[in-house]
Design an enzyme around this catalytic site. Sequence first.
Site, PDB file in Angstrom:
ATOM      1  N   LYS A 161      22.963  47.254  74.121  1.00 61.07           N
ATOM      2  CA  LYS A 161      23.354  46.468  75.289  1.00 61.07           C
ATOM      3  C   LYS A 161      23.463  47.308  76.557  1.00 61.07           C
ATOM      4  O   LYS A 161      23.374  46.777  77.658  1.00 61.07           O
ATOM      5  CB  LYS A 161      24.655  45.715  75.009  1.00 61.07           C
ATOM      6  CG  LYS A 161      24.539  44.727  73.854  1.00 61.07           C
ATOM      7  CD  LYS A 161      23.372  43.805  74.066  1.00 61.07           C
ATOM      8  CE  LYS A 161      23.071  42.768  73.029  1.00 61.07           C
ATOM      9  NZ  LYS A 161      23.232  43.005  71.637  1.00 61.07           N
ATOM     10  N   TYR A 199      24.435  44.040  62.077  1.00 61.67           N
ATOM     11  CA  TYR A 199      23.066  44.031  62.612  1.00 61.67           C
ATOM     12  C   TYR A 199      22.170  45.078  61.938  1.00 61.67           C
ATOM     13  O   TYR A 199      21.231  44.747  61.221  1.00 61.67           O
ATOM     14  CB  TYR A 199      23.084  44.275  64.128  1.00 61.67           C
ATOM     15  CG  TYR A 199      23.808  43.200  64.892  1.00 61.67           C
ATOM     16  CD1 TYR A 199      23.153  42.038  65.297  1.00 61.67           C
ATOM     17  CD2 TYR A 199      25.156  43.320  65.220  1.00 61.67           C
ATOM     18  CE1 TYR A 199      23.814  41.039  65.998  1.00 61.67           C
ATOM     19  CE2 TYR A 199      25.824  42.330  65.914  1.00 61.67           C
ATOM     20  CZ  TYR A 199      25.142  41.191  66.304  1.00 61.67           C
ATOM     21  OH  TYR A 199      25.799  40.205  66.989  1.00 61.67           O
ATOM     22  N   TYR A 251      25.971  35.029  59.259  1.00 61.46           N
ATOM     23  CA  TYR A 251      26.278  36.034  60.274  1.00 61.46           C
ATOM     24  C   TYR A 251      27.575  36.780  59.943  1.00 61.46           C
ATOM     25  O   TYR A 251      28.615  36.159  59.717  1.00 61.46           O
ATOM     26  CB  TYR A 251      26.411  35.361  61.647  1.00 61.46           C
ATOM     27  CG  TYR A 251      26.789  36.325  62.743  1.00 61.46           C
ATOM     28  CD1 TYR A 251      25.823  37.116  63.343  1.00 61.46           C
ATOM     29  CD2 TYR A 251      28.110  36.458  63.153  1.00 61.46           C
ATOM     30  CE1 TYR A 251      26.172  38.016  64.338  1.00 61.46           C
ATOM     31  CE2 TYR A 251      28.463  37.357  64.146  1.00 61.46           C
ATOM     32  CZ  TYR A 251      27.490  38.135  64.730  1.00 61.46           C
ATOM     33  OH  TYR A 251      27.834  39.024  65.711  1.00 61.46           O
TER      34      TYR A 251
HETATM   35  C1  LIG Z   1      24.098  46.401  67.060  1.00 66.36           C
HETATM   36  C2  LIG Z   1      23.236  45.283  67.497  1.00 66.36           C
HETATM   37  N1  LIG Z   1      21.954  45.265  67.083  1.00 66.36           N
HETATM   38  C3  LIG Z   1      21.111  44.270  67.432  1.00 66.36           C
HETATM   39  C4  LIG Z   1      21.536  43.226  68.218  1.00 66.36           C
HETATM   40  C5  LIG Z   1      20.561  42.161  68.548  1.00 66.36           C
HETATM   41  O1  LIG Z   1      20.067  42.295  69.849  1.00 66.36           O
HETATM   42  P1  LIG Z   1      19.608  41.004  70.620  1.00 66.36           P
HETATM   43  O2  LIG Z   1      20.829  40.160  70.786  1.00 66.36           O
HETATM   44  O3  LIG Z   1      19.051  41.508  71.883  1.00 66.36           O
HETATM   45  O4  LIG Z   1      18.612  40.299  69.769  1.00 66.36           O
HETATM   46  C6  LIG Z   1      22.865  43.195  68.677  1.00 66.36           C
HETATM   47  C7  LIG Z   1      23.328  42.063  69.480  1.00 66.36           C
HETATM   48  O5  LIG Z   1      24.460  41.764  69.629  1.00 66.36           O
HETATM   49  C8  LIG Z   1      23.735  44.253  68.312  1.00 66.36           C
HETATM   50  O6  LIG Z   1      25.004  44.279  68.706  1.00 66.36           O
END
Ligand SMILES: Cc1ncc(COP(=O)(O)O)c(C=O)c1O
Length: 326
Positions: free
Chosen positions: A49, A283, A257
């Site tokens: 981010k 993630y 999730y």
């Molecule tokens: C650690 C991490 N990886 C991947 C993502 C996914 O990225 P995006 O929301 O741009 O698809 C996020 C999103 O919150 C994240 O916090």
Amino acid sequence: MNPRYPGRVYLAHLPTPLERLDRLGKHLGGPELLIKRDDQTGLALGGNKVRKLEFLAADALEHGCDHLITSGGPQSNHCRQTAAVAARLGLGCSLVLRGQAPIRFTGNLLLDRLFGAHLYWAGDRPLGEVMSQVAGELRAMGRKPYLIPLGGSNVVGATGYVMAMEEFMAQLAAAGLNVDFIVFASSSGGTQAGLVLGARVYAFRGRVLGISVDRPAEELQTQVAALATATATHLGLGTVSVAGQVEVNDDYLGEGYGVLGEAEREAIRLVAQLEGILLDPVYTGRAMGGLIDLIRWGAFTHRQTVLFWHTGGTPALFAYGDELLA
Ligand SMILES: Cc1ncc(COP(=O)(O)O)c(C=O)c1O
């Protein structure tokens, strides 16, 4: 194609390292493995981010805003990084979080508090509705809030990952490396939209594969393609269609999730014990679990090179301590 990048606030430690995962690669016996360390973007323990927020914060400042508002789950990495950016730039920050306040503030939530963000618990109300309400209250107090969508995934935020692809291509060229696949965690789609558009702009010849963390492939694909096209317009690239290049795998959604399963547990343990690198439970643990499974069933040849783009999230590990060790 020559993107016209808008203003940017320099917040991230860039370029992030590009490293080999030799021990993990040997253990799995598949393709050559590399990793791009966007968990090391620097600010507030890093993560993807920060790249988006460099452009979002610049846009906020350009519009004379003095307060950032965003939303997410209680362990949102995006919220934590937004809170840190606000602190760094002397802006106020309000975070609208799903559900109710927990008894213990740990992981990202602890850091949100340390960065001085105001926390609003949405209960079961839609996050957008609560964000609008908070924005209204701030305006009534004479403040000028800047609203950042979930995950920072709009054309302004996605721009950070178009630029990341330029950085990545320069690293590949300097190291004389070739990459056949980029694999990473995809959720709100901004990272993938930026990477896919960046792949077009900077002529990356491999494939860009998002492992969906929380939604059906078709839904995420449509969202990513629309965002990439809109981002191209935002960057003055005209009409660019990337529909054929948006690849999403939704085989690893597990129990939903944020629900830690055996695949995430194994991925986190393997990468920690073979490479000394931390993944996160929500993630990158899920995306790496997917990549490990793809390697095991032979989705890649031994001659191919697969790059795992680490998107951060490690502070959430501390919120999952008991479950990780179970
Ligand atoms: C650690 C991490 N990886 C991947 C993502 C996914 O990225 P995006 O929301 O741009 O698809 C996020 C999103 O919150 C994240 O916090």
